[in-house]
Design a protein around this motif. Structure first.
Motif: not given
Length: 832
Positions: A600-616
Motif C-alpha cells: 500500500i505504498s509505505i516506503r519507510n518503516i521503523y521497527v523498534t521496541a519499548d524494552h527487551g527482556f531476560i528469559y532463563r
C-alpha cells in the motif's frame, strides 16, 4: 461345436468391418459353423458369400462386383485356407481382413499381438477374462514390448511398463503379489527382478528390500560389502542404486519407505550389523533412520565432552549437523540437528571483555554477544517442539546449555554492563527518549513506526535477515538504549516526541505535561507535534480491508503501530514458558505486516521496541534472589528494579537517579541488580523478567526498512556443468557443476533434481537431489559434484542422451546433451 458363442462371432466380425474393409475371409478347416451360417447371416449387417474349394473363381468374380459397387461381404469357406499357389484370393486377402472363431486367435488380434504370442494369450486367458484388463493391456502394449511385463503393469495399476515402477507399486501394496499369483505371473515377476537387479536371494519381498537397502547403504559409504554380508551382494548394483534413489525421491512414497526401512532394520538386526562402522562412514549414509538417531546422539556426546571445534574430517559439529539436515530423514530430526548447532554457539565460552568504554560494550553486544541470546532462544524453542521420543537425549546437554548461558554469558555480560553503565555514557542520539527527534522527525516523507513490545535486538536481527533475503526490501539496523526501569510504561512514552518527561508515580509518565498511558493519549501527543499523525494497534490495522488500510494511511506523515505478542505472553506466569515461541510468532507477523505495508505504498518503516527482556528456563533459587531492605519504603518494586527515595547499601544492588534518566531534577532512585539476579518480590513469574540493567533489557532495535512496490526481481540460483567433456564413459557418471551465484537478496536457493534420459525421454539413471543454497561469494566454495548411476541396459553410441537438471521449486528443466561412450552394454528384453 465351436468354443465360442454365436454372439462372440458376430462381435468379432463386425469389429473387422469397422474400418474401410470390404471383405472379411473366414476359412474354417473343420466347418464347425457351416450349419450356423444362416443364423449368423440374420445377425450380421453384411451379406455372407459362401465359398467351396471349386468355386474360387466364381466367388472372386462375384466379390469384384461387390467391391465395384462399394459393398462389403463376409466370405465363409468351410475348408482349410489354400497355400499361396492355390489361393486365388491371395491378392484380395492382403487388403482385407481374416477372421477365425478361435477365441485365442480373436483375442490375439484384438490385443494387437503378433502370432508368436498366441501361446501367451492361451496361457493367460484368466487374466483376459475381464474387459477392463483387456482395455488396460491394449493401452500399455506396444509392438516389441514384453507381454508378461505389460500384464504385470496392468495388475499393479502402474502408469508405465518399467519394472522399477511395478516394484514400487508392489512395495506400496504387497497384496499385489497375491494378484500376480492369481493370474500365474508371480514367478514371471521374480524372474524379472532376478535378472534386472542380479538378485540371488529368496523370492520374498522383505528379503529383496533388505538386500537392496544393504547394497545402497554401502554404496553411499563408498565401501565394499564386508565378507560377512556378501550373501547380500547383487549382480547389478547400479540398477539397485538407481531404484533406491528414485524410490526415495518420490514424495508420495516417503511414509512407505520409512516403514519399510524400519522393518528391514529389525529384520537385519541393524544395531548389530552396523555397530563397528566408523562415524565418518555413517555420516555419508541415510538409508535407515537409526543412523540419524546414532549421529544425533554422537553429536550430543561430542558437545557434552567439550569438542566444539573441528571433530572429524575437517568438519565442525555444526557443519555435520547442517549436512545431515539435507539428507533423507531431515524432517524427523531437523530440530534435533539444529539444536546441536545452537548448543555449540552457547557452549563456546564468551571472550573476556577488556573494554573500559561503555560504547565498546554496546558494540560487542550488537555485533557478537546478541548471537548467544538468539542461539539460546532457538535451542529452547526447538526443545519445546521436539518429539517426545527425542527429548531425553538432550537432558544432559540442556543442563550444560542452561549452565553455560547463565554462567558463561549472561552473568558476566550483565556484570560488565552494570559496572560501566551510566546514563550520560549513552550518546544522545542513541537514547530512547530521543528516538523521535533523532530518527523520525528527520524524515521528509512518511514514516511508519512499529513498536513491538519486548521485541529484543536479537529478534530484530533475525527479522532483518529474513527481509534481506528479498530484493524488495532494504534494511539498516541501528539501536537505542532505554532508560531505567526498562518497562513498557516508561518505554512507550519515551518513544514519542518530547521535550520534558516527568515521572509522577504509580507507573505513569507525563510527556510535556500530558498523560501517555493509553493509545488515545499517545495519539494526542503525536498530533500535537505533527497534526498529520495516526496511531493504531497493529492487529486492528491488519483486520481492516485493503481499501480501508489505504484510506487510513492516506495523507499521514507519521503513523505509530503498537504490536504486542512477546510481552503479552511472557508477562503472564501461565504462559511465560512460551515466550520464545511468541518471539518467532512476532517475527513472522512483523514480516507479513511489513510486506503488506509495502503493497500500500509505505516506503519507510521503523521497527523498534519499548524494552527487551531476560528469559532463563531453569528454576531460580535463593542464590538468584536479592532481598531488599524491609525498612526502606519503595514506591514501586519489581523483579528487576525498584523505585524509592531513600538510598541504601546492599551487595549486588546498584542505583541511578531518576533525574539522570529523564534529564530533570527528580531525586528518586532506580535500584537494580548489578548482575543477573532478581529481587525477592511476591508473584509467580520469575523466568521472564525486564525492567533492569542489562543489554538484553535495554538495547532496543531501530530497524529501518525501505520498501519497493515493484515485484521481486529475484531468481533462483542456477547450476552450470563445468565438465569440458560431456561423455558418458562408465555406469556411474560424475557431473561437476558450479552454482553460478551465491544465494542473496536477488538469487534464491533452489533444490535441483538431476538424472539422465535417452532420446525418448525415458529415465536411464537414478535421481540425485542437489541443494543449491550456498551463500559464499567465493566461486570455489560453490563447486558441486554429483554421482549419477546408470541403469544396466544397451546404449547406442549414436543415440541421443541428455542430463536433466530440474528445478524442483520452479518445476523447470534444463537439458544438456551427452555423448554415449560406453564400450560394454547390458540390456534386457524388458523395461527396468
Amino acid at each position: 461345436m465351436a468354443e465360442v458363442e454365436l454372439k462372440d462371432i458376430v462381435t468379432g466380425i463386425e469389429k473387422l468391418f469397422k474400418s474401410d474393409t470390404h471383405f472379411v475371409f473366414w476359412y474354417e478347416k473343420d466347418g464347425e459353423f457351416a450349419d450356423n451360417i444362416d443364423a449368423l447371416g440374420q445377425q450380421l449387417n453384411e451379406p455372407i458369400v459362401v465359398m467351396s474349394p471349386d468355386t474360387q473363381l466364381k466367388t472372386k468374380i462375384k466379390l469384384l462386383g461387390i467391391e465395384k459397387s462399394g459393398g462389403k461381404a463376409l466370405v465363409y469357406a468351410a475348408f482349410e485356407k489354400p497355400d499361396i499357389h492355390q489361393n486365388l484370393f491371395i491378392d484380395m486377402i492382403l487388403y482385407s481382413k481374416e477372421f477365425t472363431a478361435d477365441m485365442n486367435a480373436m483375442l490375439l488380434h484384438e490385443l494387437g499381438l503378433p502370432q508368436t504370442e498366441l501361446s501367451f494369450v492361451k496361457d493367460h486367458r484368466k487374466f483376459f477374462g475381464a474387459k477392463d484388463r483387456i482395455a488396460k493391456f491394449k493401452q500399455h502394449y506396444q509392438l516389441g514390448k514384453n507381454s508378461e511385463q505389460v500384464e504385470l503393469a496392468v495388475i499393479a495399476k502402474s502408469n508405465d511398463l518399467q519394472l522399477s515402477n511395478i516394484l514400487m507399486e508392489v512395495i506400496t501394496a504387497p497384496e499385489l503379489l497375491d494378484e500376480f499369483a492369481k493370474y500365474q505371473v508371480l514367478e514371471v515377476f521374480w524372474n524379472f527382478i532376478d535378472r534386472a537387479y542380479g538378485y540371488h536371494g529368496k523370492h520374498d519381498l522383505q528379503e529383496l528390500l533388505a538386500t537392496m537397502m544393504m547394497n545402497f547403504t554401502y554404496y553411499q559409504m563408498e565401501l565394499e560389502l564386508p565378507e560377512v554380508l556378501r550373501h547380500y551382494e547383487v549382480g547389478n548394483s547400479n540398477n539397485v542404486v538407481s531404484f533406491m534413489l528414485n524410490w526415495r525421491n518420490r514424495n508420495n512414497t516417503r511414509e512407505v519407505y520409512k516403514q519399510v526401512s524400519d522393518q528391514v532394520w529389525i529384520q537385519l538386526d541393524g544395531q548389530q550389523i552396523f555397530k563397528n562402522l566408523k562415524v565418518i562412514d555413517l555420516l555419508k549414509t541415510d538409508t535407515f533412520i537409526a543412523f540419524d538417531q546414532y549421529i544425533v546422539k554422537w553429536l550430543i556426546s561430542e558437545l557434552s565432552a567439550g569438542h566444539l571445534g573441528e571433530v572429524i574430517n575437517h568438519m565442525t559439529l555444526s557443519a555435520i549437523a547442517e549436512k545431515r539436515n539435507k539428507m533423507y530423514f531431515s524432517l524427523e530430526y531437523q530440530r534435533a540437528y539444529c539444536m546441536t548447532v545452537y548448543a555449540r554457539k552457547v557452549l563456546i565460552k564468551r571472550e573476556s571483555q577488556d573494554e573500559n568504554d561503555f560504547k565498546d560494550l554496546i558494540h560487542t553486544y550488537i555485533t557478537k554477544d546478541y548471537l548467544v541470546d538468539t542461539a539460546y532462544r532457538k535451542y529452547l524453542n526447538a526443545l519445546d517442539h521436539l518429539p517426545a521420543t527425542q527429548v531425553e537425549w538432550f537432558d544432559n546437554l540442556s543442563q550444560s546449555v542452561e549452565s553455560s548461558y547463565n554462567n558463561e554469558h549472561l552473568v558476566p555480560m550483565i556484570s560488565d554492563w552494570c559496572h560501566d553503565y551510566a546514563p550520560n555514557k549513552i550518546e544522545p542520539q542513541r537514547r530512547e527518549r530521543n528516538f523521535y527527534s533523532s530518527t523520525i522527525s528527520a524524515n521528509k516523507g512518511r514514516a511508519v513506526v512499529i513498536i513491538s513490545d519486548a521485541f529484543r535486538f536479537e529478534a530484530a536481527k533475525q527479522l532483518q535477515k529474513k527481509l534481506d533475503k528479498r530484493d524488495v526490501f532494504g534494511t539498516d539496523m541501528q539501536y537505542a538504549v532505554t532508560g531505567l526501569p526498562s518497562v513498557t510504561y516508561f518505554g512507550k512514552p519515551l518513544l514519542l516526541p518530547n521535550h520534558k518527561i516527568v515521572y509522577q508515580g504509580k507507573g505513569e509518565l507525563l510527556v510535556d505535561g500530558q498523560k501517555a498511558t493509553n493509545l488515545e493519549q499517545r495519539l494526542h501527543i503525536l498530533q500535537t507535534v505533527e497534526p498529520q499523525s495516526q496511531a493504531m494497534s497493529f492487529k486492528n490495522f491488519f483486520s481492516l480491508s485493503s481499501t480501508d488500510q489505504k484510506k487510513y494511511v492516506a495523507g499521514q506523515k507519521v503513523i505509530y503501530f503498537y504490536h504486542d505478542i512477546v510481552d503479552a505472553t511472557g508477562d503472564k506466569p501461565v504462559s511465560e514458558a512460551d515466550v520464545f515461541r511468541a518471539v518467532e510468532d512476532a517475527i513472522s507477523e512483523l514480516e507479513r505486516g511489513i510486506d503488506r505495508l509495502r503493497t500500500i505504498s509505505i516506503r519507510n518503516i521503523y521497527v523498534t521496541a519499548d524494552h527487551g527482556f531476560i528469559y532463563r528456563r531453569h528454576l531460580l533459587d535463593s542464590t538468584d534472589k536479592i532481598n531488599l531492605p524491609s525498612e526502606v519504603d519503595f514506591e514501586r518494586k519489581n523483579l528487576r528494579y525498584a523505585i524509592g527515595s531513600t538510598d541504601f547499601n546492599e551487595i549486588g544492588v546498584n542505583n541511578v537517579k531518576l533525574g539522570d534518566i529523564l534529564d530533570n531534577d527528580d531525586q528518586r532512585f532506580i535500584f537494580y541488580p548489578s548482575n543477573a539476579n532478581i529481587f525477592s518480590v511476591a508473584g509467580a513469574g520469575k523466568n521472564y523478567v525486564h525492567g533492569g540493567c542489562s543489554p538484553q533489557e535495554m538495547i532496543i532495535p531501530v530497524l529501518h526498512v525501505t520498501t519497493e512496490s515493484r515485484k521481486s526481481q529475484a531468481t533462483y540460483v542456477k547450476l552450470a556443468v563445468t565438465d569440458s567433456s560431456r561423455r558418458i564413459t562408465g555406469h556411474e557418471v560424475i557431473v561437476n557443476m558450479v552454482q553460478n551465484d551465491p544465494v542473496d537478496e536477488t538469487h534464491r536457493a533452489a533444490a535441483y533434481v538431476l538424472y539422465f534420459v535417452d532420446g525418448t525421454g525415458r529415465q536411464i539413471s537414478g535421481e540425485q537431489i542437489v541443494h543449491a543454497d550456498i551463500t559464499s561469494a567465493n566461486v570455489n566454495d560453490r563447486l558441486i559434484q554429483c554421482h549419477l548411476p546408470l541403469i544396466d541396459q544397451d546404449f547406442e553410441r549414436s543415440g541421443q542422451y541428455q542430463l536433466v537438471i530440474k528445478n524442483a521449486e520452479a518445476n523447470t528443466k534444463k537439458l544438456i546433451d551427452y555423448q554415449m561412450d560406453l564400450t560394454v552394454g547390458g540390456g534386457f528384453d524388458f523395461d527396468i
